[in-house]
Design a protein around this motif. Structure first.
Motif, PDB file in Angstrom:
ATOM      1  N   HIS A  36       0.801  -1.223   0.000  1.00 20.04           N
ATOM      2  CA  HIS A  36       0.000   0.000   0.000  1.00 20.04           C
ATOM      3  C   HIS A  36       0.834   1.273   0.000  1.00 20.04           C
ATOM      4  CE1 HIS A  36      -3.989  -1.797   1.006  1.00 20.04           C
ATOM      5  NE2 HIS A  36      -3.244  -2.724   1.571  1.00 20.04           N
ATOM      6  N   ASP A  63      -2.985   1.850   4.975  1.00 15.90           N
ATOM      7  CA  ASP A  63      -3.442   1.095   3.796  1.00 15.90           C
ATOM      8  C   ASP A  63      -4.145   2.018   2.806  1.00 15.90           C
ATOM      9  OD1 ASP A  63      -5.540   1.600   5.495  1.00 15.90           O
ATOM     10  OD2 ASP A  63      -6.296  -0.454   5.555  1.00 15.90           O
ATOM     11  N   GLY A  64      -3.342   2.889   2.173  1.00 18.85           N
ATOM     12  CA  GLY A  64      -3.884   3.825   1.194  1.00 18.85           C
ATOM     13  C   GLY A  64      -4.456   3.125  -0.032  1.00 18.85           C
ATOM     14  N   ASN A  65      -5.165   3.896  -0.856  1.00 18.60           N
ATOM     15  CA  ASN A  65      -5.894   3.319  -1.998  1.00 18.60           C
ATOM     16  C   ASN A  65      -5.001   2.883  -3.155  1.00 18.60           C
ATOM     17  OD1 ASN A  65      -8.367   3.621  -0.724  1.00 18.60           O
ATOM     18  ND2 ASN A  65      -8.639   5.711  -1.487  1.00 18.60           N
ATOM     19  N   GLN A  66      -3.818   3.471  -3.299  1.00 24.40           N
ATOM     20  CA  GLN A  66      -2.910   3.056  -4.377  1.00 24.40           C
ATOM     21  C   GLN A  66      -2.171   1.803  -3.917  1.00 24.40           C
ATOM     22  OE1 GLN A  66      -2.082   7.167  -6.850  1.00 24.40           O
ATOM     23  NE2 GLN A  66      -0.387   6.244  -5.775  1.00 24.40           N
ATOM     24  N   VAL A  67      -2.406   0.689  -4.615  1.00 28.58           N
ATOM     25  CA  VAL A  67      -1.853  -0.589  -4.159  1.00 28.58           C
ATOM     26  C   VAL A  67      -1.140  -1.344  -5.276  1.00 28.58           C
ATOM     27  CG1 VAL A  67      -3.579  -0.856  -2.336  1.00 28.58           C
ATOM     28  CG2 VAL A  67      -4.016  -1.854  -4.579  1.00 28.58           C
ATOM     29  N   VAL A  97      -6.408  -4.807  -9.519  1.00 26.76           N
ATOM     30  CA  VAL A  97      -6.380  -3.461  -8.933  1.00 26.76           C
ATOM     31  C   VAL A  97      -6.167  -2.453 -10.059  1.00 26.76           C
ATOM     32  CG1 VAL A  97      -5.469  -4.306  -6.730  1.00 26.76           C
ATOM     33  CG2 VAL A  97      -3.869  -3.513  -8.496  1.00 26.76           C
ATOM     34  N   ASP A  98      -6.500  -1.203  -9.810  1.00 28.96           N
ATOM     35  CA  ASP A  98      -6.321  -0.148 -10.808  1.00 28.96           C
ATOM     36  C   ASP A  98      -4.838   0.114 -11.032  1.00 28.96           C
ATOM     37  OD1 ASP A  98      -9.051   0.141 -11.011  1.00 28.96           O
ATOM     38  OD2 ASP A  98      -9.151   1.770  -9.539  1.00 28.96           O
TER      39      ASP A  98
END
Length: 404
Positions: free
Chosen positions: A205, A213-217, A228-229
């Motif tokens: 993360h 645990d940020g959104n960019q993974v 994942v994006d």
């Protein structure tokens, strides 16, 4: 109570919480040094006969004690700086892949030859550093029947090499302008070179202030049902890179071990019915508002037992269940914190392999692309500024070339 957004008086500029602020970088580096020292201390005590619960307590108290003595001076009426654990110490052995940090009575005694994964995290002012390391458990102090020079062979060696190779490759791929998919690709290449599998569902993360645990993974293993994006790494970002490899299929299941680590679901609120549950939630909101905690740390054990159950029913907590592979398989983990700075990507947590010369896998890296990645420097140096005479000579050379 969510610390992710701090209120700022109208007449004050908002605080810069990015790495562009030197004070922020200093806090990351300071807590990174503490986490590394704690990790080294616990790893050194992973010997035959050691009690996992006591080692977890050692890691936790080390981080809490070392951070407690820092940033205590109040300046300009500012509130006290929060600091301490960002992730409770866990020691997961052999096929157990993560989150084992037991309650009294549920512990485990380390055996010689166990593959022990030590995982932990700390923070200062909400700026988080995480780290994990895998070690083969050696003999107790004074036992020379099978000394430190013993070779690590077979599938234990394979999974250690796979995880370490993937970690080294990922370190070189997480840099400004590259994509998360580049990192996923090298993790999978490293796994296949040693006939191992990345753990499905395992994510690395982006981390932000108070957010572990940020959104960019970065996903370790992409599947049709698990994607994942894609994104591009940017300047002044922070990542916790978590590499978990298995000798098996890499399909973790929840084990029979009791879940002890939880995180407050800050987006959910509910009026709990019993006094004990309300007391438990009030303590969580006060002491662990945004980061994971071990229920062992809760002061009122009776309130904890009632509170966890009620909070889970109403989705007020996110659990970190103890996961495991099939019995007889081995899982290795290496985790480190990266700062993406103007001078390059800086690794500020994570230990050296340590038992490097003892780990004798029958496999080696054959893939040419992976070899090239591993051959590059993990610590790019800034180009030196040219001195005046050197600059003049360069300019003169350019003029001569133009005249020619």
């Amino acid at each position: 109570m969510d610390h992710a957004e701090d209120a700022t008086p109208a007449d004050e500029a908002p605080e810069d919480t990015s790495l562009a602020n030197p004070d922020v970088t200093t806090k990351y580096r300071t807590v990174g040094d503490i986490v590394n020292a704690a990790l080294e201390s616990v790893v050194s005590k992973c010997v035959e006969g050691a009690d996992v619960l006591e080692l977890c307590r050692l890691g936790d108290s080390f981080i809490e004690d070392k951070t407690a003595g820092l940033y205590n001076a109040k300046k300009g009426g500012k509130k006290k700086v929060e600091k301490g654990l960002a992730f409770p110490t866990c020691i997961s052995v052999n096929e157990v892949s993560g989150h084992f940090s037991p309650l009294p009575g549920d512990s485990y005694t380390l055996q010689k030859g166990d593959l022990a994964k030590v995982d932990m995290g700390g923070h200062i002012d909400g700026y988080i550093c995480v780290a994990a390391h895998t070690v083969v458990v050696g003999p107790a102090e004074g036992d020379e029947s099978n000394g430190e020079g013993s070779a690590v062979t077979g599938r234990k060696a394979d999974v250690l090499r796979a995880a370490w190779t993937a970690a080294e490759a990922a370190l070189r791929k997480v840099k400004v302008g590259n994509k998360n998919t580049d990192v996923t690709a090298v993790i999978n290449k490293a796994a296949s070179e040693f006939q191992c599998s990345p753990m499905q569902g395992n994510l690395s993360h982006q981390m932000k202030r108070h957010v572990i645990d940020g959104n960019q993974v970065i996903i370790a293993k992409e599947l049709p049902e698990e994607k994942v994006d894609e994104f591009e790494f940017g300047m002044n970002e922070v990542y916790g890179i978590d590499i978990v490899m298995s000798t098996g299929e890499g399909k973790p299941k929840e084990s029979e071990h009791k879940t002890t680590i939880y995180k407050r679901a800050v987006e959910t609120n509910y009026g709990l019915k019993t006094q004990l549950a309300r007391s438990f939630l009030a303590e969580v909101n006060r002491r662990f508002p945004t980061l994971p905690f071990n229920i062992r740390s809760v002061e009122d054990e009776r309130a904890m037992r009632v509170g966890v159950s009620e909070c889970m029913r109403h989705e007020l907590l996110h659990p970190y269940p103890v996961l495991c592979e099939k019995q007889g398989e081995y899982v290795a983990q290496f985790k480190f914190t990266l700062l993406l700075l103007p001078g390059g990507t800086k690794k500020i947590t994570g230990l050296a392999l340590g038992q490097d010369s003892q780990i004798q896998s029958e496999f080696t890296v054959q893939d040419e692309d992976l070899k090239k990645i591993l051959a590059t420097s993990a610590n790019p140096k800034k180009a030196k500024k040219k001195g005046r005479s050197e600059q003049e000579a360069t300019n003169g050379k350019a003029e001569q070339e133009q005249e020619a």
